[in-house]
Motif scaffolding. Structure first.
Motif, PDB file in Angstrom:
ATOM      1  N   PRO A 417       0.812  -1.233   0.000  1.00 53.81           N
ATOM      2  CA  PRO A 417       0.000   0.000   0.000  1.00 53.81           C
ATOM      3  C   PRO A 417       0.836   1.268   0.000  1.00 53.81           C
ATOM      4  O   PRO A 417       0.417   2.286  -0.571  1.00 53.81           O
ATOM      5  CB  PRO A 417      -0.834  -0.128   1.284  1.00 53.81           C
ATOM      6  CG  PRO A 417      -0.143  -1.130   2.123  1.00 53.81           C
ATOM      7  CD  PRO A 417       0.521  -2.064   1.177  1.00 53.81           C
ATOM      8  N   ALA A 418       2.019   1.249   0.629  1.00 55.93           N
ATOM      9  CA  ALA A 418       2.876   2.437   0.614  1.00 55.93           C
ATOM     10  C   ALA A 418       3.355   2.751  -0.798  1.00 55.93           C
ATOM     11  O   ALA A 418       3.318   3.908  -1.243  1.00 55.93           O
ATOM     12  CB  ALA A 418       4.066   2.232   1.545  1.00 55.93           C
ATOM     13  N   ILE A 419       3.789   1.731  -1.522  1.00 53.62           N
ATOM     14  CA  ILE A 419       4.254   1.933  -2.896  1.00 53.62           C
ATOM     15  C   ILE A 419       3.105   2.364  -3.796  1.00 53.62           C
ATOM     16  O   ILE A 419       3.256   3.264  -4.632  1.00 53.62           O
ATOM     17  CB  ILE A 419       4.912   0.642  -3.419  1.00 53.62           C
ATOM     18  CG1 ILE A 419       6.188   0.347  -2.621  1.00 53.62           C
ATOM     19  CG2 ILE A 419       5.227   0.743  -4.901  1.00 53.62           C
ATOM     20  CD1 ILE A 419       6.809  -0.994  -2.933  1.00 53.62           C
ATOM     21  N   VAL A 420       1.944   1.745  -3.625  1.00 55.34           N
ATOM     22  CA  VAL A 420       0.776   2.129  -4.431  1.00 55.34           C
ATOM     23  C   VAL A 420       0.390   3.579  -4.150  1.00 55.34           C
ATOM     24  O   VAL A 420       0.069   4.353  -5.071  1.00 55.34           O
ATOM     25  CB  VAL A 420      -0.397   1.175  -4.151  1.00 55.34           C
ATOM     26  CG1 VAL A 420      -1.679   1.686  -4.798  1.00 55.34           C
ATOM     27  CG2 VAL A 420      -0.077  -0.228  -4.675  1.00 55.34           C
ATOM     28  N   GLY A 421       0.408   3.973  -2.866  1.00 59.34           N
ATOM     29  CA  GLY A 421       0.082   5.355  -2.527  1.00 59.34           C
ATOM     30  C   GLY A 421       1.040   6.347  -3.151  1.00 59.34           C
ATOM     31  O   GLY A 421       0.618   7.400  -3.665  1.00 59.34           O
ATOM     32  N   ARG A 422       2.349   6.031  -3.146  1.00 61.81           N
ATOM     33  CA  ARG A 422       3.324   6.926  -3.770  1.00 61.81           C
ATOM     34  C   ARG A 422       3.094   7.029  -5.283  1.00 61.81           C
ATOM     35  O   ARG A 422       3.203   8.112  -5.863  1.00 61.81           O
ATOM     36  CB  ARG A 422       4.731   6.421  -3.484  1.00 61.81           C
ATOM     37  CG  ARG A 422       5.858   7.200  -4.147  1.00 61.81           C
ATOM     38  CD  ARG A 422       6.112   8.524  -3.458  1.00 61.81           C
ATOM     39  NE  ARG A 422       6.700   8.341  -2.147  1.00 61.81           N
ATOM     40  CZ  ARG A 422       8.009   8.360  -1.886  1.00 61.81           C
ATOM     41  NH1 ARG A 422       8.870   8.535  -2.889  1.00 61.81           N
ATOM     42  NH2 ARG A 422       8.460   8.221  -0.655  1.00 61.81           N
ATOM     43  N   LEU A 423       2.769   5.911  -5.919  1.00 58.73           N
ATOM     44  CA  LEU A 423       2.548   5.923  -7.366  1.00 58.73           C
ATOM     45  C   LEU A 423       1.282   6.690  -7.739  1.00 58.73           C
ATOM     46  O   LEU A 423       1.254   7.405  -8.756  1.00 58.73           O
ATOM     47  CB  LEU A 423       2.479   4.494  -7.895  1.00 58.73           C
ATOM     48  CG  LEU A 423       3.786   3.696  -7.845  1.00 58.73           C
ATOM     49  CD1 LEU A 423       3.565   2.273  -8.327  1.00 58.73           C
ATOM     50  CD2 LEU A 423       4.870   4.369  -8.679  1.00 58.73           C
ATOM     51  N   ILE A 424       0.228   6.566  -6.941  1.00 60.28           N
ATOM     52  CA  ILE A 424      -0.995   7.319  -7.218  1.00 60.28           C
ATOM     53  C   ILE A 424      -0.722   8.815  -7.139  1.00 60.28           C
ATOM     54  O   ILE A 424      -1.130   9.592  -8.012  1.00 60.28           O
ATOM     55  CB  ILE A 424      -2.112   6.913  -6.239  1.00 60.28           C
ATOM     56  CG1 ILE A 424      -2.552   5.471  -6.489  1.00 60.28           C
ATOM     57  CG2 ILE A 424      -3.310   7.851  -6.368  1.00 60.28           C
ATOM     58  CD1 ILE A 424      -3.557   4.959  -5.484  1.00 60.28           C
ATOM     59  N   ALA A 425      -0.020   9.235  -6.091  1.00 56.54           N
ATOM     60  CA  ALA A 425       0.297  10.651  -5.940  1.00 56.54           C
ATOM     61  C   ALA A 425       1.199  11.137  -7.074  1.00 56.54           C
ATOM     62  O   ALA A 425       1.039  12.257  -7.576  1.00 56.54           O
ATOM     63  CB  ALA A 425       0.968  10.895  -4.584  1.00 56.54           C
ATOM     64  N   ALA A 426       2.145  10.298  -7.501  1.00 54.83           N
ATOM     65  CA  ALA A 426       3.042  10.686  -8.585  1.00 54.83           C
ATOM     66  C   ALA A 426       2.282  10.812  -9.906  1.00 54.83           C
ATOM     67  O   ALA A 426       2.598  11.679 -10.725  1.00 54.83           O
ATOM     68  CB  ALA A 426       4.173   9.680  -8.722  1.00 54.83           C
ATOM     69  N   CYS A 427       1.297   9.959 -10.120  1.00 54.64           N
ATOM     70  CA  CYS A 427       0.499  10.059 -11.344  1.00 54.64           C
ATOM     71  C   CYS A 427      -0.312  11.345 -11.385  1.00 54.64           C
ATOM     72  O   CYS A 427      -0.741  11.781 -12.461  1.00 54.64           O
ATOM     73  CB  CYS A 427      -0.429   8.858 -11.459  1.00 54.64           C
ATOM     74  SG  CYS A 427       0.404   7.300 -11.841  1.00 54.64           S
ATOM     75  N   LEU A 428      -0.511  11.966 -10.224  1.00 53.52           N
ATOM     76  CA  LEU A 428      -1.275  13.211 -10.177  1.00 53.52           C
ATOM     77  C   LEU A 428      -0.402  14.443 -10.336  1.00 53.52           C
ATOM     78  O   LEU A 428      -0.772  15.385 -11.051  1.00 53.52           O
ATOM     79  CB  LEU A 428      -2.057  13.295  -8.856  1.00 53.52           C
ATOM     80  CG  LEU A 428      -3.148  12.253  -8.649  1.00 53.52           C
ATOM     81  CD1 LEU A 428      -3.707  12.360  -7.236  1.00 53.52           C
ATOM     82  CD2 LEU A 428      -4.267  12.439  -9.675  1.00 53.52           C
ATOM     83  N   SER A 429       0.767  14.465  -9.690  1.00 53.91           N
ATOM     84  CA  SER A 429       1.492  15.739  -9.658  1.00 53.91           C
ATOM     85  C   SER A 429       2.999  15.605  -9.532  1.00 53.91           C
ATOM     86  O   SER A 429       3.651  16.557  -9.116  1.00 53.91           O
ATOM     87  CB  SER A 429       0.984  16.590  -8.482  1.00 53.91           C
ATOM     88  OG  SER A 429       1.275  15.957  -7.244  1.00 53.91           O
ATOM     89  N   SER A 430       3.581  14.476  -9.881  1.00 50.53           N
ATOM     90  CA  SER A 430       5.030  14.348  -9.768  1.00 50.53           C
ATOM     91  C   SER A 430       5.582  13.749 -11.060  1.00 50.53           C
ATOM     92  O   SER A 430       5.071  12.733 -11.526  1.00 50.53           O
ATOM     93  CB  SER A 430       5.407  13.456  -8.579  1.00 50.53           C
ATOM     94  OG  SER A 430       6.807  13.303  -8.500  1.00 50.53           O
ATOM     95  N   PRO A 431       6.627  14.357 -11.629  1.00 49.39           N
ATOM     96  CA  PRO A 431       7.151  13.830 -12.891  1.00 49.39           C
ATOM     97  C   PRO A 431       7.972  12.564 -12.740  1.00 49.39           C
ATOM     98  O   PRO A 431       8.218  11.859 -13.719  1.00 49.39           O
ATOM     99  CB  PRO A 431       8.032  14.982 -13.397  1.00 49.39           C
ATOM    100  CG  PRO A 431       8.451  15.699 -12.164  1.00 49.39           C
ATOM    101  CD  PRO A 431       7.302  15.591 -11.217  1.00 49.39           C
ATOM    102  N   THR A 432       8.390  12.234 -11.534  1.00 47.27           N
ATOM    103  CA  THR A 432       9.237  11.061 -11.339  1.00 47.27           C
ATOM    104  C   THR A 432       9.119  10.568  -9.906  1.00 47.27           C
ATOM    105  O   THR A 432       8.611  11.282  -9.028  1.00 47.27           O
ATOM    106  CB  THR A 432      10.717  11.391 -11.646  1.00 47.27           C
ATOM    107  OG1 THR A 432      11.511  10.227 -11.476  1.00 47.27           O
ATOM    108  CG2 THR A 432      11.226  12.477 -10.729  1.00 47.27           C
ATOM    109  N   VAL A 433       9.561   9.344  -9.675  1.00 47.35           N
ATOM    110  CA  VAL A 433       9.630   8.772  -8.328  1.00 47.35           C
ATOM    111  C   VAL A 433      11.065   8.294  -8.087  1.00 47.35           C
ATOM    112  O   VAL A 433      11.294   7.186  -7.623  1.00 47.35           O
ATOM    113  CB  VAL A 433       8.621   7.619  -8.139  1.00 47.35           C
ATOM    114  CG1 VAL A 433       7.222   8.148  -8.002  1.00 47.35           C
ATOM    115  CG2 VAL A 433       8.707   6.619  -9.286  1.00 47.35           C
ATOM    116  N   GLY A 434      12.013   9.139  -8.412  1.00 49.66           N
ATOM    117  CA  GLY A 434      13.403   8.730  -8.405  1.00 49.66           C
ATOM    118  C   GLY A 434      14.137   8.928  -7.108  1.00 49.66           C
ATOM    119  O   GLY A 434      15.363   9.074  -7.108  1.00 49.66           O
ATOM    120  N   PHE A 435      13.433   8.956  -5.975  1.00 51.82           N
ATOM    121  CA  PHE A 435      14.098   9.123  -4.690  1.00 51.82           C
ATOM    122  C   PHE A 435      14.590   7.772  -4.178  1.00 51.82           C
ATOM    123  O   PHE A 435      13.925   6.744  -4.334  1.00 51.82           O
ATOM    124  CB  PHE A 435      13.159   9.768  -3.672  1.00 51.82           C
ATOM    125  CG  PHE A 435      12.761  11.180  -4.035  1.00 51.82           C
ATOM    126  CD1 PHE A 435      13.673  12.217  -3.950  1.00 51.82           C
ATOM    127  CD2 PHE A 435      11.481  11.448  -4.481  1.00 51.82           C
ATOM    128  CE1 PHE A 435      13.312  13.509  -4.291  1.00 51.82           C
ATOM    129  CE2 PHE A 435      11.108  12.738  -4.820  1.00 51.82           C
ATOM    130  CZ  PHE A 435      12.023  13.770  -4.732  1.00 51.82           C
TER     131      PHE A 435
END
Length: 493
Positions: A417-435
């Motif tokens: 759920p943590a990874i899914v939550g980060r991906l949902i937020a990134a699909c809305l307003s973040s160009p990458t998840v490269g942290f």
């Protein structure tokens, strides 16, 4: 070259604890809440704090590998990571080929739009090199961390507890900044916002309400992190796990997320609430449906009582809350939303203009995740990532069903759920998840699956080798039994 306060703490700490790689991973999760800070400033660029413990960890593991040290889960980890490694290989090749193949034929949004103020013609740039370097470090770190965490003497659930602890830290910083914005409490801006490469939006307001961004560059980034903490803690509590502070982290992170007044955070939480019953049915945990209902009823009751008390004590909160609600619902009419939508539209048009190949990693910067990926790594890279995600999710679900509640299952239940939550937020307003802290979460999930597969493989009894006297014993037994069978066939009692 300048060393900010964060670097003054991290460099000697990581040097002192260099021989304790597991502790390096815990430090990485904790400093992952400081993306707007810098451990080292080189010119106009800042080195992210997570890079220091990550490089210390990788140097120690690499030295062990040179000395002949191997980890038990090397093979299952590499099997799970193979699709991701293929995507990284394609991305690196495409970042070199595509900017030259489509040079001066398409318009892209560069990594630093402040210098140009708009789109530019595609061509090889420093953005390709810098983003490739980050990608290589992230990929190598993911594989090394996943292999290292398969060691039998490592308690992987402690790393998940550190992840929840980082959520408590962000909640505390949100309260601290709220006191600073409302009551003038001193706040350590120089400590949290020392990276010159980030545009920090720490003075935003929503009408009379200050928008909280804590240690992040903007309220949306803070809300994205809190949403994954909230979703993870809610799911493990619903599953019945007793993790220290997890129950109280649910209302604390929800309240801190509300203080950000971020549309991204609100939409992400709404999507997560809709996914909870779907996840309960998909995983076969039907008893969780009752827990979800009880949790929603208790949350609604507590929220209602809290709102009544707050309205009675501070009536001025009502118009402020009304303004926040209106600004959230009317987000599509704002200039910032239209600008971000235009950037995403321009990025999606690059997919057709490059025949689905993309313009190369680091050549274009979109406003949200999917347009950013499609415009840079193309359909080939996105399909490869989907294959990797599906393979990892399927392996996690199979592993979860095959084992009773325990450390590995707790990690799997909490991290998905943590990874899914980060991906949902990134699909809305973040160009990458490269942290790097996000890649560490994926490495923990892969390691938990590999640890279970290794344990099951060692538990399967090996086939017994035939002894030299076995054929003789079998023949004697058959000879003794054969007369009896013949007599019964002839009707002799």
């Amino acid at each position: 070259m300048t060393v900010p306060i964060v670097g003054m703490i991290l460099f000697p700490l990581c040097l002192l604890l260099w021989a304790r790689p597991f502790l390096m991973l815990q430090i990485l999760l904790l400093v992952g809440i400081l993306p707007a800070a810098a451990a080292l400033i080189l010119g106009g660029m800042g080195v992210q704090p997570t890079m220091v413990p990550a490089l210390a960890f990788m140097s120690f593991v690499l030295l062990q590998w040179v000395l002949g040290v191997r980890y038990p889960g090397d093979r299952p980890v590499m099997a799970l990571c193979f699709p991701f490694i293929m995507v990284v290989t394609w991305t690196l090749l495409a970042s070199f080929i595509m900017p030259r193949l489509f040079m001066n034929e398409v318009m892209v949004w560069p990594q630093k739009t402040d210098a140009v103020g708009g789109r530019v013609l595609l061509g090889p740039s420093f953005g390709n090199i810098s983003q490739d370097m980050y990608l290589i470090i992230n990929a190598v770190f993911l594989v090394m961390a996943a292999r290292f965490l398969t060691r039998s003497d490592i308690r992987i659930e402690r790393l998940y507890s550190t992840f929840l602890l980082s959520g408590w830290c962000v909640v505390a910083i949100c309260v601290w900044q709220f006191g600073h914005r409302v009551g003038g409490v001193p706040f350590a801006e120089k400590f949290f916002y020392s990276n010159p490469g980030w545009a920090v939006l720490d003075t935003q307001v929503a009408g009379p309400v200050p928008r909280i961004n804590a240690s992040f560059s903007e309220p949306a980034a803070c809300a994205s992190f809190l949403s994954e903490i909230l979703f993870s803690s809610v799911w493990i509590v619903l599953q019945g796990y007793s993790v220290m502070g997890a129950k109280w982290l649910i209302p604390a992170s929800a309240l801190a997320l509300a203080c950000t007044t971020s549309t991204t955070g609100f939409i992400t939480v709404g999507a997560e609430i809709c996914l909870l019953p779907v996840a309960a049915i998909a995983t076969g945990a039907h008893r969780v449906l009752g827990n979800i209902t009880r949790l929603m009823l208790v949350g609604a009751a507590i929220s209602g009582c809290g709102i009544l008390v707050l309205v009675t004590v501070a009536p001025q909160v009502v118009p402020a809350a009304k303004f926040v609600f209106q600004s959230t619902t009317e987000k599509k009419d704002s200039q910032s939303y239209q600008d971000r939508s235009q950037v995403d539209h321009d990025s999606m048009s690059l997919v057709g203009e490059t025949y689905g190949l993309g313009v190369g990693w680091g050549s274009n910067r979109a406003s949200s995740l999917m347009p950013g990926l499609l415009s840079t790594i193309g359909l080939v890279g996105v399909i490869g990532l989907l294959v990797f995600d599906w393979k990892l999710l399927r392996a996690a679900m199979r592993t979860r069903i095959a084992i009773p509640p325990g450390p590995e299952r707790l990690v799997i239940e909490g991290l998905i759920p943590a990874i899914v939550g980060r991906l949902i937020a990134a699909c809305l307003s973040s160009p990458t998840v490269g942290f790097l802290d996000f890649y560490l979460l994926i490495a923990m999930l892969i390691a938990a699956i590999a640890r279970v597969s290794l344990r099951r493989a060692t538990a399967v009894p090996q086939p017994q080798l035939m002894r030299p006297d076995m054929p003789v014993a079998a023949a004697e037994h058959y000879a003794m039994a054969e007369p009896d069978v013949c007599m019964r066939r002839e009707g002799v009692p």
